[in-house]
Write an enzyme that holds these catalytic residues in place. Structure first.
Site, PDB file in Angstrom:
ATOM      1  N   LYS A 196       0.815  -1.214   0.000  1.00 37.30           N
ATOM      2  CA  LYS A 196       0.000   0.000   0.000  1.00 37.30           C
ATOM      3  C   LYS A 196       0.853   1.271   0.000  1.00 37.30           C
ATOM      4  O   LYS A 196       2.058   1.216   0.221  1.00 37.30           O
ATOM      5  CB  LYS A 196      -0.944  -0.016   1.217  1.00 37.30           C
ATOM      6  CG  LYS A 196      -1.934  -1.194   1.165  1.00 37.30           C
ATOM      7  CD  LYS A 196      -2.807  -1.146  -0.077  1.00 37.30           C
ATOM      8  CE  LYS A 196      -4.014  -2.041  -0.019  1.00 37.30           C
ATOM      9  NZ  LYS A 196      -3.767  -3.454  -0.291  1.00 37.30           N
TER      10      LYS A 196
HETATM   11  C1  LIG Z   1      -9.896  -2.864  -1.501  1.00 35.37           C
HETATM   12  C2  LIG Z   1      -9.311  -3.545  -0.300  1.00 35.37           C
HETATM   13  N1  LIG Z   1     -10.035  -3.629   0.830  1.00 35.37           N
HETATM   14  C3  LIG Z   1      -9.551  -4.209   1.942  1.00 35.37           C
HETATM   15  C4  LIG Z   1      -8.283  -4.725   1.979  1.00 35.37           C
HETATM   16  C5  LIG Z   1      -7.791  -5.374   3.223  1.00 35.37           C
HETATM   17  O1  LIG Z   1      -6.675  -4.737   3.724  1.00 35.37           O
HETATM   18  P1  LIG Z   1      -5.748  -5.441   4.820  1.00 35.37           P
HETATM   19  O2  LIG Z   1      -4.835  -6.364   4.080  1.00 35.37           O
HETATM   20  O3  LIG Z   1      -5.015  -4.306   5.458  1.00 35.37           O
HETATM   21  O4  LIG Z   1      -6.643  -6.137   5.748  1.00 35.37           O
HETATM   22  C6  LIG Z   1      -7.470  -4.651   0.848  1.00 35.37           C
HETATM   23  C7  LIG Z   1      -6.117  -5.215   0.881  1.00 35.37           C
HETATM   24  O5  LIG Z   1      -5.465  -5.470  -0.066  1.00 35.37           O
HETATM   25  C8  LIG Z   1      -7.999  -4.042  -0.329  1.00 35.37           C
HETATM   26  O6  LIG Z   1      -7.258  -3.961  -1.423  1.00 35.37           O
END
Ligand SMILES: Cc1ncc(COP(=O)(O)O)c(C=O)c1O
Length: 395
Positions: A196
């Site tokens: 990210k």
């Molecule tokens: C659109 C979206 N929502 C939620 C998430 C979940 O994030 P995390 O990996 O921090 O839980 C991601 C992770 O890649 C994502 O791309």
């Protein structure tokens, strides 16, 4: 254009494989992590509190709570919004599984709307069509860092009295008409996963409009223990806590915040580098037989989190999956964001979803390829990606 199979020697040698979404970790992060390790305070502590303050200031939010992932942020936001069994939450078919898994873990039913083929974000007209008497919330995802049309989404929410929780996993820098995304809904959920735009390895943040909502999320994120339980082993002496809810173990560690603090300081410089890489790709791929992302919309700030091209066999002369393999052979890491959710067996079986129901998301999901756009890339890396794309398309 001459078609070729596997080229004799790849653009990059195997030992120089360009990893997709590699984080740009610098000396300041390394020193801060070492400082946490030598201080002995590894878990949730003062650096998490500082990271919350800095992040809230960056996005212009009143309250921020750091957690161990965006998935946790989505889950707790849904719970704090009172979403549960019997409720429906409308979201996009073109997102990561975490978005809908969080809805399922809250006990509610995710309902998919299709995307606008140009922006790849929720199509507000389809959202309106999907509303039923059970709809309680909208969960827009600012895909690739491009803001959703928040005027349209907030308009629907107001007319139907719905809660809005924004999935800002791709959208740390994103703005809609001068305002940071995540501040339109009651909750905005961010991710600091390795790939990210601000990375802490694993990590997430919820921003909330109301102090009491942020306080509830903080409690739910640490076992349901009463306020400031993380201080119980601090130098002010042992503090008693009370369990006030059956909470979760979702807290962020100081070790993670140590990385995030310095990533956040450089977020705008990193964004400018992402924008430069995006522009170079736009220039280099203009004549190629692939669909490029729509330019950023006026009155918005795109986070340039993903640069995605669509590879359609009929036009490109190569299938998307053959293109992915060719890029890997060339030494370039690529991603797929995303196969639309109904392509996954679990959702088809458990929820009866079918790819035909959200045709634009399906079409995009079967053609999309994400190219590296990390600020860690040097100009030579960017030129290697461009050369590999050309060769993989037989150009
Ligand atoms: C659109 C979206 N929502 C939620 C998430 C979940 O994030 P995390 O990996 O921090 O839980 C991601 C992770 O890649 C994502 O791309």
């Amino acid at each position: 254009m001459s078609k070729r199979s596997a080229p004799a020697s790849p653009v990059r040698a195997k030992d120089r494989f360009l990893v997709f979404g590699a984080p740009d970790i610098q000396e300041a992060e390394v020193r801060e992590v070492v400082d946490s390790m030598t201080s002995g305070w590894l878990g949730t502590g003062p650096k998490v509190a500082r990271f919350e303050r800095d992040f809230a200031a960056y996005v212009g939010a009143q309250h921020a709570v750091a957690l161990n992932s965006c998935t946790a942020a989505l889950h707790l936001s849904l719970l704090a919004a009172g979403i549960g069994p019997g409720d429906e939450v409308i979201t996009t078919a073109l997102t990561f599984c975490a978005t809908v898994n969080a809805v399922l873990h809250a006990g509610a039913r995710p309902v998919l709307a299709d995307v606008d083929p140009r922006t790849m974000n929720l199509d507000a007209r389809d959202v309106a069509r999907k509303i039923t008497p059970r709809t309680r919330a909208l969960l827009p995802v600012h895909f690739a860092g491009r803001p959703c049309d928040m005027d349209a989404i907030m308009g629907i929410a107001t007319r139907h009295d719905l809660r809005v929780i924004e999935d800002c996993a791709h959208a740390i820098e994103t703005e809609w008409r001068g305002r940071h995304v995540g501040t339109f809904g009651e909750y905005g959920c961010f991710s600091f996963y390795v790939t990210k735009n601000v990375a802490t390895g694993e990590g997430g943040m919820v921003i909330a409009r109301r102090e009491e909502d942020a306080a509830q999320i903080k409690i739910l994120g640490l076992h349901g223990m009463s306020k400031d339980a993380w201080k119980r082993f601090g130098d002010e002496g042992y503090k008693h806590y009370r369990v006030v809810a059956a909470g979760f173990k979702y807290n962020m560690m100081d070790l993670q915040a140590a990385i995030g603090l310095h990533q956040l300081v450089r977020v705008d410089a990193a964004w400018r580098r992402r924008r430069e890489i995006w522009s170079r790709y736009e220039e280099a791929f203009a004549g190629l037989p692939v669909e490029r992302p729509a330019p950023p919309d006026p009155e918005t700030k795109h986070a340039f989190h993903l640069y995605t091209i669509l590879v359609d066999e009929a036009r490109a002369g190569v299938t998307r999956d053959a293109f992915l393999e060719a890029m890997t052979r060339e030494g370039i890491g690529v991603g797929v964001h995303y196969a639309s959710l109904p392509e996954h067996p679990y959702y088809r079986e458990a929820l009866g979803w079918s790819p035909e129901d959200t045709p634009e998301a399906t079409r995009i999901g079967r053609r999309t390829v994400s190219l590296p756009i990390s600020p860690k890339l040097g100009d030579d890396d960017v030129e290697d990606v461009i050369a590999a794309v050309r060769r993989s398309l037989g150009d």
